[in-house]
Scaffold this motif. Structure first.
Motif, PDB file in Angstrom:
ATOM      1  N   GLY A 163      77.094  67.001  34.003  1.00 44.20           N
ATOM      2  CA  GLY A 163      77.262  67.837  32.818  1.00 44.20           C
ATOM      3  C   GLY A 163      76.362  67.453  31.671  1.00 44.20           C
ATOM      4  N   SER A 164      75.245  66.810  31.967  1.00 43.18           N
ATOM      5  CA  SER A 164      74.411  66.258  30.904  1.00 43.18           C
ATOM      6  C   SER A 164      73.131  67.041  30.649  1.00 43.18           C
ATOM      7  CB  SER A 164      74.022  64.821  31.277  1.00 43.18           C
ATOM      8  OG  SER A 164      73.228  64.832  32.454  1.00 43.18           O
ATOM      9  N   GLY A 165      72.892  68.084  31.396  1.00 40.66           N
ATOM     10  CA  GLY A 165      71.612  68.786  31.260  1.00 40.66           C
ATOM     11  C   GLY A 165      70.468  67.928  31.738  1.00 40.66           C
ATOM     12  N   ARG A 166      70.615  67.313  32.922  1.00 40.59           N
ATOM     13  CA  ARG A 166      69.592  66.464  33.541  1.00 40.59           C
ATOM     14  C   ARG A 166      69.306  65.213  32.695  1.00 40.59           C
ATOM     15  NH1 ARG A 166      70.086  68.153  38.383  1.00 40.59           N
ATOM     16  NH2 ARG A 166      68.106  67.270  39.018  1.00 40.59           N
ATOM     17  N   PHE A 167      70.304  64.392  32.504  1.00 42.44           N
ATOM     18  CA  PHE A 167      70.169  63.138  31.766  1.00 42.44           C
ATOM     19  C   PHE A 167      70.342  61.995  32.758  1.00 42.44           C
ATOM     20  CE2 PHE A 167      71.395  59.976  28.472  1.00 42.44           C
ATOM     21  CZ  PHE A 167      70.317  60.180  27.617  1.00 42.44           C
ATOM     22  N   TYR A 168      69.315  61.142  32.875  1.00 39.98           N
ATOM     23  CA  TYR A 168      69.280  60.104  33.897  1.00 39.98           C
ATOM     24  C   TYR A 168      69.579  58.729  33.294  1.00 39.98           C
ATOM     25  CZ  TYR A 168      66.991  63.718  36.665  1.00 39.98           C
ATOM     26  OH  TYR A 168      66.707  64.888  37.330  1.00 39.98           O
ATOM     27  N   ALA A 169      70.140  57.829  34.113  1.00 43.12           N
ATOM     28  CA  ALA A 169      70.474  56.481  33.665  1.00 43.12           C
ATOM     29  C   ALA A 169      70.241  55.486  34.796  1.00 43.12           C
ATOM     30  CB  ALA A 169      71.936  56.424  33.216  1.00 43.12           C
ATOM     31  N   ALA A 170      69.907  54.261  34.429  1.00 45.08           N
ATOM     32  CA  ALA A 170      69.773  53.161  35.398  1.00 45.08           C
ATOM     33  C   ALA A 170      70.001  51.844  34.673  1.00 45.08           C
ATOM     34  CB  ALA A 170      68.396  53.181  36.049  1.00 45.08           C
TER      35      ALA A 170
END
Length: 197
Positions: free
Chosen positions: A16-23
């Motif tokens: 639900g983030s509008g293509r927001f990535y994390a690592a």
């Protein structure tokens, strides 16, 4: 989790983030390195490089970061922390990444964790359905500068001088090579054989 949008990939996609990535990645004393091998600036560099390469190989540019520090008591604690933070700040500034928060605490061994977040770029998956035997495999960076080097440093001190430089300061690529089509991408930190499998 079955709800994971990118199972087994190098970075995660937040729902639900509008293509927001994390690592996120960590450097733990006595697990990833031993105290005499790395100074505070080296730890900052390696910590940044581990996270940067995860994002780079996926085609995404990180925009912000969180930093968690768990540090043991040491006589030079203030100087050590200043050198670490100065080195990390220089890298974050150079690559346009904003440190937005984090946490600090005491621990038995030093433990550094950096998390990146970003949305810019075109995502490259870990694997593609149309990969086949005979496809070209491109590797960036030197073989044996990560986990293999750590094993040598732990078990064969006579080779320490030979492997320390690559282990201490892995090469930071600015961007992926401009190929017309990259079908898949994986961060290669252990071995070529493991990555190909």
């Amino acid at each position: 989790s079955r709800r994971n949008l990118l199972p087994a990939d190098d970075i995660g996609l937040l729902p639900g983030s509008g293509r927001f990535y994390a690592a996120t990645d960590s450097m733990v004393e006595n697990t990833h390195y031993r105290d005499p091998w790395l100074g505070p600036g080296d730890i900052a560099y390696k910590l940044f490089a581990r996270n940067w390469s995860d994002f780079l190989c996926k085609g995404i540019r990180p925009e912000s970061a969180l930093l968690n520090l768990s540090l043991r008591r040491r006589p030079d604690a203030e100087e050590f922390t200043k050198k670490f933070l100065r080195s990390l700040d220089a890298l974050l500034s150079r690559y346009g990444i904003t440190l937005v928060g984090g946490d600090a605490t005491r621990a038995e061994h030093d433990h550094f964790t950096l998390s990146f977040f970003g949305r810019q770029g075109k995502f490259i998956p870990r694997a593609a359905q149309n990969l086949r035997a005979g496809d070209l495999v491109l590797q960036l960076g030197a073989v044996g500068a990560s986990d293999a080097a750590r094993a040598v440093l732990m078990e064969q001190p006579e080779y320490r001088e030979k492997v320390t430089l690559g282990f201490r300061r892995p090469h930071l690529f600015q961007q992926l090579p401009a190929f017309a089509q990259l079908l898949a991408s994986i961060d290669q930190s252990d071995s070529v054989a493991k990555s190909l499998l």
